[in-house]
Design an enzyme around this catalytic site. Sequence first.
Site, PDB file in Angstrom:
ATOM      1  N   TYR A  64      73.986  28.117 -43.562  1.00 19.20           N
ATOM      2  CA  TYR A  64      73.855  29.637 -43.603  1.00 19.20           C
ATOM      3  C   TYR A  64      74.585  30.313 -42.286  1.00 19.20           C
ATOM      4  O   TYR A  64      75.554  30.871 -42.402  1.00 19.20           O
ATOM      5  CB  TYR A  64      72.644  30.162 -43.509  1.00 19.20           C
ATOM      6  CG  TYR A  64      72.394  31.594 -43.806  1.00 19.20           C
ATOM      7  CD1 TYR A  64      73.170  32.245 -44.577  1.00 19.20           C
ATOM      8  CD2 TYR A  64      71.150  32.173 -43.283  1.00 19.20           C
ATOM      9  CE1 TYR A  64      73.082  33.745 -44.507  1.00 19.20           C
ATOM     10  CE2 TYR A  64      71.161  33.608 -43.297  1.00 19.20           C
ATOM     11  CZ  TYR A  64      71.880  34.339 -43.907  1.00 19.20           C
ATOM     12  OH  TYR A  64      71.660  35.657 -44.093  1.00 19.20           O
ATOM     13  N   ILE A  65      73.945  29.874 -41.242  1.00 21.48           N
ATOM     14  CA  ILE A  65      74.231  30.571 -39.904  1.00 21.48           C
ATOM     15  C   ILE A  65      75.816  29.927 -39.335  1.00 21.48           C
ATOM     16  O   ILE A  65      76.509  30.389 -38.873  1.00 21.48           O
ATOM     17  CB  ILE A  65      73.362  30.604 -38.813  1.00 21.48           C
ATOM     18  CG1 ILE A  65      72.125  31.336 -39.424  1.00 21.48           C
ATOM     19  CG2 ILE A  65      73.609  31.329 -37.572  1.00 21.48           C
ATOM     20  CD1 ILE A  65      70.891  31.296 -38.443  1.00 21.48           C
TER      21      ILE A  65
ATOM     22  N   PHE B  21      53.397  39.909 -49.026  1.00 21.33           N
ATOM     23  CA  PHE B  21      52.449  39.128 -48.540  1.00 21.33           C
ATOM     24  C   PHE B  21      51.559  39.992 -47.705  1.00 21.33           C
ATOM     25  O   PHE B  21      51.654  39.987 -46.261  1.00 21.33           O
ATOM     26  CB  PHE B  21      52.820  37.850 -48.078  1.00 21.33           C
ATOM     27  CG  PHE B  21      53.437  36.655 -49.020  1.00 21.33           C
ATOM     28  CD1 PHE B  21      52.918  36.807 -50.511  1.00 21.33           C
ATOM     29  CD2 PHE B  21      54.733  36.053 -48.607  1.00 21.33           C
ATOM     30  CE1 PHE B  21      53.513  35.723 -51.224  1.00 21.33           C
ATOM     31  CE2 PHE B  21      55.126  35.283 -49.435  1.00 21.33           C
ATOM     32  CZ  PHE B  21      54.538  35.029 -50.847  1.00 21.33           C
TER      33      PHE B  21
ATOM     34  N   GLY C  50      49.817  31.623 -42.158  1.00 18.80           N
ATOM     35  CA  GLY C  50      50.573  31.025 -40.830  1.00 18.80           C
ATOM     36  C   GLY C  50      51.547  32.286 -40.632  1.00 18.80           C
ATOM     37  O   GLY C  50      52.295  32.281 -39.593  1.00 18.80           O
TER      38      GLY C  50
ATOM     39  N   LYS D 287      64.980  23.885 -42.012  1.00 15.75           N
ATOM     40  CA  LYS D 287      64.599  25.300 -41.278  1.00 15.75           C
ATOM     41  C   LYS D 287      63.317  25.927 -42.165  1.00 15.75           C
ATOM     42  O   LYS D 287      63.037  27.113 -41.995  1.00 15.75           O
ATOM     43  CB  LYS D 287      65.678  26.325 -41.322  1.00 15.75           C
ATOM     44  CG  LYS D 287      66.216  26.489 -42.659  1.00 15.75           C
ATOM     45  CD  LYS D 287      67.229  27.674 -42.508  1.00 15.75           C
ATOM     46  CE  LYS D 287      67.703  27.925 -43.957  1.00 15.75           C
ATOM     47  NZ  LYS D 287      68.595  29.247 -43.966  1.00 15.75           N
TER      48      LYS D 287
ATOM     49  N   SER E 299      64.629  30.008 -32.143  1.00 11.24           N
ATOM     50  CA  SER E 299      64.070  30.652 -33.228  1.00 11.24           C
ATOM     51  C   SER E 299      62.948  31.434 -32.304  1.00 11.24           C
ATOM     52  O   SER E 299      62.223  30.987 -31.463  1.00 11.24           O
ATOM     53  CB  SER E 299      63.471  29.849 -34.160  1.00 11.24           C
ATOM     54  OG  SER E 299      62.356  30.552 -34.931  1.00 11.24           O
TER      55      SER E 299
ATOM     56  N   LYS F  51      61.320  23.235 -32.418  1.00  8.57           N
ATOM     57  CA  LYS F  51      62.240  23.989 -31.614  1.00  8.57           C
ATOM     58  C   LYS F  51      61.727  24.225 -30.399  1.00  8.57           C
ATOM     59  O   LYS F  51      62.450  24.064 -29.410  1.00  8.57           O
ATOM     60  CB  LYS F  51      62.211  25.372 -32.313  1.00  8.57           C
ATOM     61  CG  LYS F  51      62.975  25.427 -33.875  1.00  8.57           C
ATOM     62  CD  LYS F  51      64.358  24.955 -33.640  1.00  8.57           C
ATOM     63  CE  LYS F  51      65.264  25.125 -34.893  1.00  8.57           C
ATOM     64  NZ  LYS F  51      66.517  24.574 -34.884  1.00  8.57           N
TER      65      LYS F  51
ATOM     66  N   TYR G 243      57.878  22.746 -37.837  1.00  5.96           N
ATOM     67  CA  TYR G 243      59.265  23.496 -37.607  1.00  5.96           C
ATOM     68  C   TYR G 243      59.325  23.978 -36.251  1.00  5.96           C
ATOM     69  O   TYR G 243      60.173  23.998 -35.571  1.00  5.96           O
ATOM     70  CB  TYR G 243      59.640  24.540 -38.845  1.00  5.96           C
ATOM     71  CG  TYR G 243      60.635  25.279 -38.545  1.00  5.96           C
ATOM     72  CD1 TYR G 243      62.257  24.909 -38.531  1.00  5.96           C
ATOM     73  CD2 TYR G 243      60.545  26.731 -37.923  1.00  5.96           C
ATOM     74  CE1 TYR G 243      63.038  25.732 -38.172  1.00  5.96           C
ATOM     75  CE2 TYR G 243      61.700  27.475 -37.659  1.00  5.96           C
ATOM     76  CZ  TYR G 243      62.941  27.194 -37.597  1.00  5.96           C
ATOM     77  OH  TYR G 243      63.937  27.893 -37.314  1.00  5.96           O
TER      78      TYR G 243
ATOM     79  N   PHE H 201      65.985  35.844 -34.547  1.00  7.74           N
ATOM     80  CA  PHE H 201      64.924  36.743 -35.101  1.00  7.74           C
ATOM     81  C   PHE H 201      64.931  36.340 -36.789  1.00  7.74           C
ATOM     82  O   PHE H 201      65.021  35.209 -37.097  1.00  7.74           O
ATOM     83  CB  PHE H 201      64.646  37.748 -34.684  1.00  7.74           C
ATOM     84  CG  PHE H 201      64.095  38.053 -33.379  1.00  7.74           C
ATOM     85  CD1 PHE H 201      64.484  37.557 -32.108  1.00  7.74           C
ATOM     86  CD2 PHE H 201      62.659  38.687 -33.294  1.00  7.74           C
ATOM     87  CE1 PHE H 201      63.804  37.142 -31.167  1.00  7.74           C
ATOM     88  CE2 PHE H 201      61.841  38.339 -32.031  1.00  7.74           C
ATOM     89  CZ  PHE H 201      62.461  37.566 -30.882  1.00  7.74           C
TER      90      PHE H 201
END
Length: 341
Positions: free
Chosen positions: A15-16, A220, A299, A88, A128, A157, A153, A180
């Site tokens: 994606y990025i 949520f 979380g 990710k 991240s 990082k 995850y 972000f």
Amino acid sequence: MKNRKHVLVTGGAGYIGAHTVVELLNAGYEVTAIDTLERSEQKIIEGVKTITGKTFGFHKIDCLNKVAMNQLFSTQQFDSVIHFAAYKSVNESVEKPLMYYHNNVGSLITLLEVMKQHKVRDLIFSSSCTVYGQPDRIPVDESAPFKRAESPYGASKQLCERILEDMTTEGIRVVSLRYFNPIGAHPTGLIGELPIGVPNNLVPYVTQTAAGVRAQLTVFGSDYNTPDGSCLRDFIHVCDVASAHVNAIQFLEEQASASVFKTYNLGTGIGVSVLELVKKFIAVTGVPLNYKIGARRPGDVEKVYANPEKIVKELGWRYQYDLGQSLQHAWQWEKKVRGLA
Ligand code: UFG
């Protein structure tokens, strides 16, 4: 004759990664991209070529494959590397921690070994905001201490940043960009995110619900200590995330020092609530969205948004797209994927 700088992009079909390849090609860089295509598709590579009207090298290589990586570095001379290749999904990492540590940390270690061997020293790393956990102060700046990571995850990082910091003594020069919440898609509608299965992230869930692929979005939590009770995030257009990598490479090119380790927040600095985003999506697209308020997701951090002063000041980066444009582009991409456009 070689006068263009040559950048290796790992995870270049992601994606990025793919949006960054577009920015690099537009900025005049020679690009080689690698990807396993395990979680992306060849059509993204074709989309990048159509957008830019430029060609670039693409190889189906896993960063964990040291033999293949060595071979790549032996046949090509790279000036720098942008390392996106990683898993990710926060949820998946909780279920499969070893897979996350093996892939995310292992691929970085292999890459660093190969870079060292072939004397390639400049690296941009995909980090991240999750490294901060729930920061004590928001907007959060880069001096905030790492809290215990909420997931493997996040821990991967944190660990990668620590490894990179230690690598400065071995001559590797690093810019680590702490993303972000990247959202949206390329304004041409030719490339965007391809989530696997049911999306975990908010915006793909919103666009899939709007497209009728999902019946209903659940927000949520509505009892957080925020103005409307839903979580606050810093949503940033993926093209703005991508363009920062060009600033970061140019910054490293200008550094005379043999030792560089820099971390930058990559966000807009604007805190937007989940409910605000949902309402904005309906307002800018005119598409109704079936949503309900549900329980908190375990979380989740209550609120986190960036203080982006450091990247603005030191790298000269600025974001270009606002939330409404980001959501319009996300919707345009979803319609394209679903054959609705
Ligand atoms: N959300 C909903 N409904 C959904 C999905 C999300 O209300 O169906 C809410 C979440 O509860 C959260 C906000 O939308 O409050 C954003 O959630 P995302 O899952 O989109 O993103 P996160 O803020 O959880 O981001 C985390 C990490 C990032 C990481 C990303 C990748 O902080 O570092 O997940 O999945 F990159």
